[in-house]
Scaffold this motif. Structure first.
Motif, PDB file in Angstrom:
ATOM      1  N   PRO A  59       0.837  -1.215  -0.049  1.00 56.90           N
ATOM      2  CA  PRO A  59       0.063  -0.008   0.012  1.00 56.90           C
ATOM      3  C   PRO A  59       0.812   1.277  -0.077  1.00 56.90           C
ATOM      4  O   PRO A  59       0.387   2.340  -0.640  1.00 56.90           O
ATOM      5  CB  PRO A  59      -0.960  -0.034   1.129  1.00 56.90           C
ATOM      6  N   LEU A  60       2.345   1.190   0.651  1.00 56.14           N
ATOM      7  CA  LEU A  60       2.815   2.344   0.374  1.00 56.14           C
ATOM      8  C   LEU A  60       3.739   2.653  -0.817  1.00 56.14           C
ATOM      9  O   LEU A  60       4.066   3.782  -0.918  1.00 56.14           O
ATOM     10  CB  LEU A  60       4.000   2.275   1.443  1.00 56.14           C
ATOM     11  N   PHE A  61       3.530   1.731  -1.725  1.00 61.46           N
ATOM     12  CA  PHE A  61       4.326   2.065  -2.855  1.00 61.46           C
ATOM     13  C   PHE A  61       3.695   3.047  -3.877  1.00 61.46           C
ATOM     14  O   PHE A  61       2.568   2.791  -4.184  1.00 61.46           O
ATOM     15  CB  PHE A  61       4.321   0.701  -3.796  1.00 61.46           C
ATOM     16  N   GLY A  62       4.583   4.152  -4.028  1.00 64.81           N
ATOM     17  CA  GLY A  62       4.051   5.057  -5.039  1.00 64.81           C
ATOM     18  C   GLY A  62       3.145   6.076  -4.273  1.00 64.81           C
ATOM     19  O   GLY A  62       2.562   6.966  -5.191  1.00 64.81           O
ATOM     20  N   LYS A  63       3.221   5.947  -3.154  1.00 68.83           N
ATOM     21  CA  LYS A  63       2.283   6.909  -2.389  1.00 68.83           C
ATOM     22  C   LYS A  63       2.723   8.457  -2.068  1.00 68.83           C
ATOM     23  O   LYS A  63       3.829   8.520  -1.520  1.00 68.83           O
ATOM     24  CB  LYS A  63       1.757   6.269  -0.902  1.00 68.83           C
ATOM     25  N   PRO A  64       2.000   9.426  -2.461  1.00 68.09           N
ATOM     26  CA  PRO A  64       2.531  10.645  -2.036  1.00 68.09           C
ATOM     27  C   PRO A  64       2.442  10.882  -0.627  1.00 68.09           C
ATOM     28  O   PRO A  64       1.649  10.197   0.126  1.00 68.09           O
ATOM     29  CB  PRO A  64       1.593  11.395  -2.731  1.00 68.09           C
ATOM     30  N   VAL A  65       3.475  11.467  -0.067  1.00 66.01           N
ATOM     31  CA  VAL A  65       3.378  11.830   1.480  1.00 66.01           C
ATOM     32  C   VAL A  65       4.205  13.109   1.756  1.00 66.01           C
ATOM     33  O   VAL A  65       5.209  13.621   0.993  1.00 66.01           O
ATOM     34  CB  VAL A  65       4.340  10.408   2.207  1.00 66.01           C
ATOM     35  N   ALA A  66       3.544  13.800   2.766  1.00 61.31           N
ATOM     36  CA  ALA A  66       4.096  14.881   3.264  1.00 61.31           C
ATOM     37  C   ALA A  66       4.722  14.821   4.712  1.00 61.31           C
ATOM     38  O   ALA A  66       4.094  13.899   5.472  1.00 61.31           O
ATOM     39  CB  ALA A  66       3.253  16.011   3.113  1.00 61.31           C
ATOM     40  N   ILE A  67       5.580  15.412   5.220  1.00 64.85           N
ATOM     41  CA  ILE A  67       6.020  15.357   6.599  1.00 64.85           C
ATOM     42  C   ILE A  67       6.119  16.633   7.328  1.00 64.85           C
ATOM     43  O   ILE A  67       6.473  17.618   6.725  1.00 64.85           O
ATOM     44  CB  ILE A  67       7.632  14.942   6.610  1.00 64.85           C
ATOM     45  N   MET A  68       5.590  16.396   8.442  1.00 63.83           N
ATOM     46  CA  MET A  68       5.846  17.676   9.350  1.00 63.83           C
ATOM     47  C   MET A  68       6.471  17.342  10.777  1.00 63.83           C
ATOM     48  O   MET A  68       6.293  16.192  11.099  1.00 63.83           O
ATOM     49  CB  MET A  68       4.380  18.117   9.824  1.00 63.83           C
ATOM     50  N   GLY A  69       6.862  17.958  11.800  1.00 59.71           N
ATOM     51  CA  GLY A  69       7.461  17.628  12.654  1.00 59.71           C
ATOM     52  C   GLY A  69       7.610  18.772  13.798  1.00 59.71           C
ATOM     53  O   GLY A  69       7.971  19.643  13.605  1.00 59.71           O
ATOM     54  N   ALA A  70       7.490  18.155  15.157  1.00 56.63           N
ATOM     55  CA  ALA A  70       7.508  19.387  16.178  1.00 56.63           C
ATOM     56  C   ALA A  70       8.524  18.705  17.304  1.00 56.63           C
ATOM     57  O   ALA A  70       8.427  17.589  17.618  1.00 56.63           O
ATOM     58  CB  ALA A  70       6.182  19.673  16.646  1.00 56.63           C
TER      59      ALA A  70
END
Ligand SMILES: Cc1cc2nc3c(=O)[nH]c(=O)nc-3n(C[C@H](O)[C@H](O)[C@H](O)COP(=O)(O)O)c2cc1C
Length: 194
Positions: free
Chosen positions: A103-114
């Protein structure tokens, strides 16, 4: 026409007062038109064990994998632990990465971190990007949302009050929306990513 995207968000921290969970709640207030955000709690996911997997994915893992598959894109908010990502997050990604389906293959993803420190998870985010390489995930590169000195940026109820940071999140979500549209598989379920 406005592009629509359903995004699955999850945080790499389990604690109730987590600043990273609070970033996801802030994102829910800042969604661009056409984007929806569903938040998934990683707490019920057990530690990865191939012997357990052989008996079938546990229900929480099955649900996580299904929600990833159903999403157009992912939004991960994570602390940095010892210059890397928390075991909770890596463990969940490890479960989601196992065959037969990917399910993760080719999946667009954005990251945030605090982080409560001065560098706002910069090293942790880099470590997470390394994991995306082997999984062929498609991260948004810019803008980066690195929230340093987190206790100064949220109120007592855990609401993100820092306008500058809210602006960065809004820009990240806009970028995720455009990126998701750009890399969306075309031509049916068997189509490959560009
Ligand atoms: C095991 C552990 C390791 C940590 N390592 C780092 C680190 O390398 N860099 C950093 O900026 N903060 C580090 N921190 C502090 C976290 O940034 C801080 O606890 C943060 O609030 C955690 O995110 P949360 O509020 O979403 O739970 C660490 C915290 C823990 C518990």
């Amino acid at each position: 026409m406005t592009a629509s995207a359903h995004v699955l968000g999850f945080a790499g921290s389990l604690r109730k007062g987590s600043f990273n969970k609070a970033l996801l709640r802030a994102a829910a207030e800042l969604l661009p038109e056409g984007m929806t955000l569903e938040i998934f709690d990683l707490a019920p996911i057990p530690m990865y064990n191939a012997d357990v997997q052989e008996q079938g994915f546990p229900p929480s893992v099955r649900s996580f994998r299904e929600r990833i598959a159903a999403a157009d894109a992912l939004l991960i908010a994570t602390p940095e632990y010892n210059y890397s990502i928390p075991g909770v997050l890596k463990n969940a990604i490890d479960w989601a990465s196992r065959p037969p389906d990917q399910p993760l293959f080719g999946k667009p993803v954005a990251i945030m971190g605090a982080s409560d420190g001065p560098r706002g998870t910069a090293r942790g985010q880099l470590a997470l990007r390394l994991v995306f390489v082997t999984l062929n995930m498609l991260p948004v590169q810019k803008p980066e949302v690195l929230v340093a000195d987190a206790p100064d940026k949220f109120d007592a109820s855990g609401r993100l009050t820092d306008e500058n940071t809210r602006g960065h999140i809004r820009k990240l979500l806009d970028a995720l929306s455009a990126w998701t549209e750009q890399v969306r598989p075309r031509g049916g379920p068997d189509a490959t990513i560009p």
